[in-house]
Scaffold this active site. Structure first.
Site, mmCIF file in Angstrom:
data_model
loop_
_atom_site.group_PDB
_atom_site.id
_atom_site.type_symbol
_atom_site.label_atom_id
_atom_site.label_comp_id
_atom_site.label_asym_id
_atom_site.label_seq_id
_atom_site.Cartn_x
_atom_site.Cartn_y
_atom_site.Cartn_z
ATOM 1 N N SER A 197 32.912 87.105 45.997
ATOM 2 C CA SER A 197 33.792 87.905 46.851
ATOM 3 C C SER A 197 33.144 88.069 48.215
ATOM 4 O O SER A 197 31.936 87.867 48.379
ATOM 5 C CB SER A 197 34.041 89.284 46.227
ATOM 6 O OG SER A 197 32.847 90.037 46.227
ATOM 7 N N THR A 198 33.926 88.449 49.188
ATOM 8 C CA THR A 198 33.400 88.652 50.544
ATOM 9 C C THR A 198 32.326 89.726 50.549
ATOM 10 O O THR A 198 31.286 89.591 51.198
ATOM 11 C CB THR A 198 34.543 89.041 51.500
ATOM 12 O OG1 THR A 198 35.561 88.055 51.424
ATOM 13 C CG2 THR A 198 34.052 89.140 52.928
#
Length: 488
Positions: free
Chosen positions: A20-21
């Site tokens: 994920s970011t």
């Protein structure tokens, strides 16, 4: 086993990478690094197949709805994979329940799941042991969730909120039921056909389908859908939750003592007395649909006077002179009864003559006997209801002990149980001289005459439906000797 090995050789190895970011910013997790480590592991294990790579970039582990994960799962279901590899378990999901559901799917399709950081491989004994431990933890979590949901549902139910899809005859607005007038008319017709006309669930479904009346989702009516309508307490204004066990593949109705119910909190379509009368018939001795639709007048109704078993229809006589007979099923199938068979035409004629004599012989001794018989049936029915109430109260005591309900809820359940017991005691106090015998006599004569008239003008199927509203059973004792037990 050889076939399984050969099948695995033909299938591919998959590696799954996700980040994920937030994880990239916080931990510096690299998708490239995951791929390098996983491919190196494949080479170290001597797996020469070039792995299929599935990468979800910028997706959180909170949801399993990810594009590449969905493609991976589709290949699992298609039987195209033999192994799935990740660097860590949380690449698949951070939620244990979601992870175990996916592992269950992998095992169902004979796919090994490997996490190289945790040395987790479902194809090894240690991996399976770890999986069992995780499963135990997940089961505990599921039970905790179930308890919280149950508590919330009790609170909502007591507030009169409808918790699932609205039943036929209603619509749902702001979690509250509102009567749908056109459908409510159909509900009333169904109850009338079942109770007043004696039609069974199969016959009612057949009637609605023949008239082109669709169910809620434009499906045809079935025996099951009609029975569900006839037994739904919502129609008498009672909200019931926790009635069905949906935890297993085959849904099953729970014991009534486990239901969470609240009376007089929903808009009423069917009068409570009528609803209760329908339940008595539903819970009583039912006639099988095939018996109702058979072309034999007493099929499903006639009993053997010798052993009490049902009497089924058969054929006798020579090839050129065959005739119908009623024969004890215990005699026919088990040889445990010595009763003889009777010509069907004769038995049906005895039945008609018996009804005629019944009209002429109702006197001040016969009617009280019929009343007493009905009182015994009512007493048995309410005793069963009391037993259910006691079990339900016992369950509420357990819920109170576990801090799931308040003392006020427990007191309400106790009051409800005591009201049921008072009703039973009230029934016991009824005396025969409290009944209007003359009125009952006229009612029996009216019903008997109606049945007799129907035998000459209605089809056998329709006539039988009418008979079932009035006649409880019929026993043939000997040639020309028949006993008819009627309902009040």
């Amino acid at each position: 086993m050889a076939n399984n090995i050969e099948k695995n050789v033909d299938r591919s190895i998959a590696i799954y990478c996700r980040v994920s970011t937030d994880e990239q910013a916080r931990e510096g997790v690299s998708l490239d690094e995951q791929q390098v480590r996983l491919k190196a592991y494949c080479r170290a294990m001597g797996w020469d197949l070039t792995p299929l790579v599935f990468v979800d970039d910028g997706y959180s582990a909170k949801s399993t709805d990810r594009p590449q994960l969905n493609k991976l799962l589709a290949k699992v279901k298609a039987g195209e994979l033999s192994k799935i590899m990740v660097t860590k378990l949380d690449r698949m999901s951070r939620r244990l329940l979601d992870l175990l559901k996916m592992i269950d799917l992998f095992q169902e399709h004979d796919v090994s799941f490997i996490s190289i950081s945790e040395s987790f491989d479902t194809n090894t004994p240690s991996g399976r042991l770890t999986l069992q431990v995780l499963g135990a933890v997940a089961e505990f979590e599921r039970e905790r969730i179930r308890e919280r949901v149950f508590e919330n549902m009790i609170h909502a139910a007591k507030g009169g909120k409808w918790l699932t899809q609205s039943p036929y005859g209603y619509r749902l607005f702001d979690k509250e039921l509102v009567i749908h007038e056109e459908e409510a008319k159909i509900v009333k017709r169904v109850y009338e056909a079942y109770l007043d006309k004696g039609m069974g669930c199969f016959a009612v479904a057949k009637m609605l389908n023949k008239e082109g009346i669709p169910s809620r989702f434009n499906k045809e009516w079935s025996l099951r859908s009609v029975k569900l309508m006839l037994t739904n307490p919502a129609y008498k204004g009672t909200l019931v939750w926790n009635r069905v066990d949906s935890s297993k593949k085959n849904r099953k109705v729970k014991d009534e003592s486990e239901w969470v119910s609240l009376d007089e909190c929903l808009p009423v379509i069917i009068d409570e007395d009528k609803w209760e009368e329908v339940q008595k018939r539903v819970n009583g001795n039912q006639i099988a649909p095939r018996a109702v639709s058979s072309p034999h007048l007493l099929g499903g109704l006639l009993k053997c006077g010798n052993c009490g078993s049902g009497m089924s229809i058969g054929w006798s006589g020579s090839k050129n002179n065959r005739y119908r007979v009623y024969r004890c099923s215990a005699n026919k199938n088990k040889g445990t009864c010595t009763s003889k068979q009777y010509r069907a035409d004769d038995v049906e004629q005895w039945f008609k003559e018996g009804l005629k004599r019944l009209v002429d012989s109702l006197d001040e001794t016969l009617v009280p006997m019929i009343i007493e018989q009905q009182m015994e049936k009512d007493l048995s029915y309410i005793q069963n209801r009391i037993e259910v109430a006691r079990k339900r109260y016992g369950r509420k005591v357990e819920a109170y002990s576990a801090d799931l309900i308040t003392i006020e809820d427990l007191k309400l359940e106790k009051d409800r149980m005591e009201q049921d017991i008072e009703l039973l005691n009230g029934l016991k106090l009824i005396q025969e001289d409290q009944f209007d015998i003359e009125k009952i006599k006229k009612e029996i004569q009216k019903k008997t005459s109606k049945v007799l008239e129907s035998l000459d003008v209605l089809t056998i199927e329709d006539a039988k439906s009418l008979i079932y509203t009035f006649v409880d059973n019929t026993k043939v004792l000997d040639y020309g000797s028949i006993v008819i037990t009627i309902k009040v």
